[in-house]
Design an enzyme around this catalytic site. Structure first.
Site, PDB file in Angstrom:
ATOM      1  N   LYS A 169      28.609 105.857 -12.711  1.00 51.65           N
ATOM      2  CA  LYS A 169      28.471 106.776 -12.290  1.00 51.65           C
ATOM      3  C   LYS A 169      26.727 106.615 -12.105  1.00 51.65           C
ATOM      4  O   LYS A 169      26.221 106.770 -12.849  1.00 51.65           O
ATOM      5  CB  LYS A 169      29.117 108.179 -12.210  1.00 51.65           C
ATOM      6  CG  LYS A 169      29.567 109.452 -11.436  1.00 51.65           C
ATOM      7  CD  LYS A 169      30.414 108.278 -10.591  1.00 51.65           C
ATOM      8  CE  LYS A 169      31.428 109.749 -10.207  1.00 51.65           C
ATOM      9  NZ  LYS A 169      32.244 109.410  -8.841  1.00 51.65           N
TER      10      LYS A 169
HETATM   11  P1  NAD Z   1      31.951 115.825  -0.460  1.00 51.00           P
HETATM   12  O1  NAD Z   1      30.575 116.669  -0.621  1.00 51.00           O
HETATM   13  O2  NAD Z   1      32.355 115.787   1.093  1.00 51.00           O
HETATM   14  O3  NAD Z   1      33.044 117.806  -0.418  1.00 51.00           O
HETATM   15  C1  NAD Z   1      32.910 119.156  -1.590  1.00 51.00           C
HETATM   16  C2  NAD Z   1      33.909 119.932  -0.807  1.00 51.00           C
HETATM   17  O4  NAD Z   1      33.764 120.804  -2.338  1.00 51.00           O
HETATM   18  C3  NAD Z   1      32.983 120.325   0.125  1.00 51.00           C
HETATM   19  O5  NAD Z   1      34.158 120.806   1.100  1.00 51.00           O
HETATM   20  C4  NAD Z   1      32.236 121.470  -0.981  1.00 51.00           C
HETATM   21  O6  NAD Z   1      32.479 123.316   0.417  1.00 51.00           O
HETATM   22  C5  NAD Z   1      33.338 122.509  -1.225  1.00 51.00           C
HETATM   23  N1  NAD Z   1      32.616 123.305  -2.195  1.00 51.00           N
HETATM   24  C6  NAD Z   1      31.864 123.270  -3.152  1.00 51.00           C
HETATM   25  N2  NAD Z   1      31.571 123.810  -3.749  1.00 51.00           N
HETATM   26  C7  NAD Z   1      33.158 124.426  -3.978  1.00 51.00           C
HETATM   27  C8  NAD Z   1      33.584 125.551  -4.652  1.00 51.00           C
HETATM   28  N3  NAD Z   1      32.872 126.036  -6.116  1.00 51.00           N
HETATM   29  N4  NAD Z   1      34.572 126.068  -4.803  1.00 51.00           N
HETATM   30  C9  NAD Z   1      35.588 125.675  -4.213  1.00 51.00           C
HETATM   31  N5  NAD Z   1      35.325 124.543  -3.070  1.00 51.00           N
HETATM   32  C10 NAD Z   1      33.942 124.563  -2.938  1.00 51.00           C
HETATM   33  O7  NAD Z   1      32.250 115.524  -1.100  1.00 51.00           O
HETATM   34  P2  NAD Z   1      33.829 114.487  -1.423  1.00 51.00           P
HETATM   35  O8  NAD Z   1      33.595 113.674  -1.175  1.00 51.00           O
HETATM   36  O9  NAD Z   1      34.557 114.962  -0.574  1.00 51.00           O
HETATM   37  O10 NAD Z   1      34.470 115.069  -2.843  1.00 51.00           O
HETATM   38  C11 NAD Z   1      34.518 116.231  -3.548  1.00 51.00           C
HETATM   39  C12 NAD Z   1      35.921 116.133  -5.046  1.00 51.00           C
HETATM   40  O11 NAD Z   1      36.216 114.209  -5.011  1.00 51.00           O
HETATM   41  C13 NAD Z   1      34.269 114.839  -5.729  1.00 51.00           C
HETATM   42  O12 NAD Z   1      35.352 115.418  -7.287  1.00 51.00           O
HETATM   43  C14 NAD Z   1      34.962 113.599  -5.980  1.00 51.00           C
HETATM   44  O13 NAD Z   1      33.718 112.810  -7.244  1.00 51.00           O
HETATM   45  C15 NAD Z   1      35.951 113.386  -5.809  1.00 51.00           C
HETATM   46  N6  NAD Z   1      35.998 111.707  -5.319  1.00 51.00           N
HETATM   47  C16 NAD Z   1      34.974 111.519  -3.835  1.00 51.00           C
HETATM   48  C17 NAD Z   1      35.222 110.235  -3.701  1.00 51.00           C
HETATM   49  C18 NAD Z   1      34.886 109.955  -1.891  1.00 51.00           C
HETATM   50  O14 NAD Z   1      35.040 108.775  -1.588  1.00 51.00           O
HETATM   51  N7  NAD Z   1      33.958 110.541  -1.203  1.00 51.00           N
HETATM   52  C19 NAD Z   1      35.874 109.598  -4.070  1.00 51.00           C
HETATM   53  C20 NAD Z   1      37.009 109.588  -5.431  1.00 51.00           C
HETATM   54  C21 NAD Z   1      36.478 111.380  -5.836  1.00 51.00           C
END
Ligand code: NAD
Length: 446
Positions: A121
């Protein structure tokens, strides 16, 4: 992008609860080890320690001509199963501790879903909301240059995560390619734009994998009265790359998505939301909050809604001791990494609320990243049906393995005093067992 708010992961105690992500990851790991009778003692320490931790500090010239210093991190936790694999996040709370915890989670995720990678990571401590596109590009190029040959197609392969996307991955690729001319460098990073070697289905993969895992776990009939997502009331926290896709796909599969949220707050409609309208509204106004004919709720309200399935898809440590007793869902699906604290997890287990743990629920992302890597190496492009079919197979197999192991653990330890037996413990037992065995099969060197 939205305002970024997050409890400080360095705050070790909040309301007497340990929120340090590395402590949580290690505590979960230790619980799984308790159920692995034949694990060699020395191996346990090896499996907990990161193989390599890199911390870099670099200057960036900002658009206004000033110079700012940024800190970046990349942790390779374990490479017994293959090269490191894991996202890069841009967030003010990125630090060595968070990145180390997330790298370790990636090791177990890759093992559980059976892709030939170890866990890694990375991230840069910054607030992307305050940075221009050009500044983000310069940060990305400089960060990747600083990492040098510590990343590579067979060394450590980055991917998107919080506040990084396909554009960021295109810059990662381009920077590495400039540094290594004359080679096929496409497999150095996944989550790239389609026209730059990205895979069909990668953008939706994490959300799609979440749906597949949920469907398969439910089909195993472990939750009374809920064998399918059809008709289930679903609340999704986070409306980014993962959350928006989760909401859309669950709705397409027949669920009723009653609430979604972003960093500004959430929206609620008991009969089900118009998600296309929500997407459009967020595009135009920067948030889903305010969408006509919906009720505005807080992120805290969302977690406490009367619903069947709750999907945290935003940040870590969202379901904690102070709010867990208010969770009313029958099933929590961890689309985000580490959204439930250890103590909250125990409360959910005691209340009979099932949790599909992050290392299973969001493993679809790394699975299709693996497919992208394979296609890049072979100079092939698979069609979408093929990608989704292979993804479903992997999610089904991993989900079955977790449910089987959970049932076996419950049967073998009816009065367990060791640690609560839930799907997370079962998933970790499967994942850790595999890495421990392969470590010994390969043999300790020299
Ligand atoms: P992203 O940046 O696209 O979206 C994040 C979302 O969280 C946004 O809608 C934002 O408004 C919201 N957010 C931010 N602060 C917040 C708060 N205080 N309360 C509620 N919502 C809030 O990120 P993502 O890629 O969608 O990742 C989201 C989660 O999924 C993370 O934990 C990431 O590690 C995990 N994840 C992502 C992937 C991937 O392929 N992108 C894969 C595995 C896990």
């Amino acid at each position: 992008m939205d305002t970024v708010e997050q409890p400080n992961p360095d705050t070790e105690l909040a309301n007497d609860e340990d929120l340090n992500p590395l402590h949580l990851t290690h505590a979960q790991f230790q619980r799984a080890v308790e159920y692995l009778d034949d694990i060699k003692k020395g191996i346990v320490g090896f499996l907990m320690a990161p193989k390599r931790s890199i911390s870099v500090c670099f200057p960036i010239e900002m658009d206004d001509g000033s110079v700012k210093i940024f800190n970046g991190y990349r942790v390779l936790h374990n490479r017994v199963l293959g090269p490191g694999k894991g996202g890069v996040r841009y967030h003010p709370e990125v630090n060595q501790t968070t990145v180390s915890a997330l790298a370790e989670l990636m090791t177990w995720k890759c093992s559980l879903i059976k892709v030939p990678f170890g866990g890694a990571k990375g991230g840069v401590q910054c607030n992307p909301k305050e940075l221009s596109k050009n500044e983000l590009r310069r940060i990305t190029r400089r960060f990747i240059t600083e990492l040098g040959d510590n990343i590579g197609p067979h060394t450590d392969i980055p991917a998107p995560d919080l506040y990084t996307d396909e554009q960021t991955m295109a810059w990662v690729y381009d920077t590495y390619d400039v540094m290594h001319p004359g080679e096929n460098n496409l497999p150095v990073v996944t989550g790239k734009p389609l026209e730059l070697g990205g895979s069909l289905g990668r953008h939706e993969a994490t959300g799609r994998g979440c749906l597949y895992a949920t469907q398969r776990v439910l089909a195993n009939r472990i939750i009374e009265g809920m064998e399918t997502v059809e008709g289930a009331k679903v609340a999704v926290q986070g409306f980014g790359q993962v959350g928006s896709v989760v909401a859309k796909l669950f709705q397409e599969a027949g669920a009723i998505v009653i609430a979604v949220s972003d960093s500004q707050g959430g929206i609620y409609e008991e009969e089900g939301l118009d998600l296309e309208a929500a997407e459009q509204y967020k595009f135009e106004h920067g948030s889903v909050v305010g969408l006509p004919e919906t009720r505005t709720i807080t992120n805290e309200d969302l977690l406490e809604l009367e619903c069947d399935i709750l999907v945290p898809a935003a940040l870590g440590n969202q379901i904690r001791l102070h709010n867990v007793s208010q969770v009313k869902a029958k099933l929590v699906v961890e689309a985000a990494n580490g959204p439930t604290t250890l103590e909250a997890d125990d409360v959910l287990t005691r209340k009979g609320i099932f949790v599909i743990p992050d290392i299973l629920a969001n493993a679809g992302g790394v699975t299709v990243s693996y497919f992208e890597w394979v296609q890049n190496i072979e100079n092939e492009e698979w069609d979408l049906e093929e990608v989704n079919k292979k993804l479903r197979l992997k999610m089904n197999r991993a989900s079955d393995a977790v449910v089987d192991r959970w049932q076996k653990l419950v049967k073998d330890h009816p009065e367990s005093e060791i640690a609560p037996i839930n799907l997370r413990t079962a998933a970790l037992v499967v994942a850790v067992d595999r890495v421990a065995h392969v470590t010994l099969e390969r043999g300790i060197w020299p």
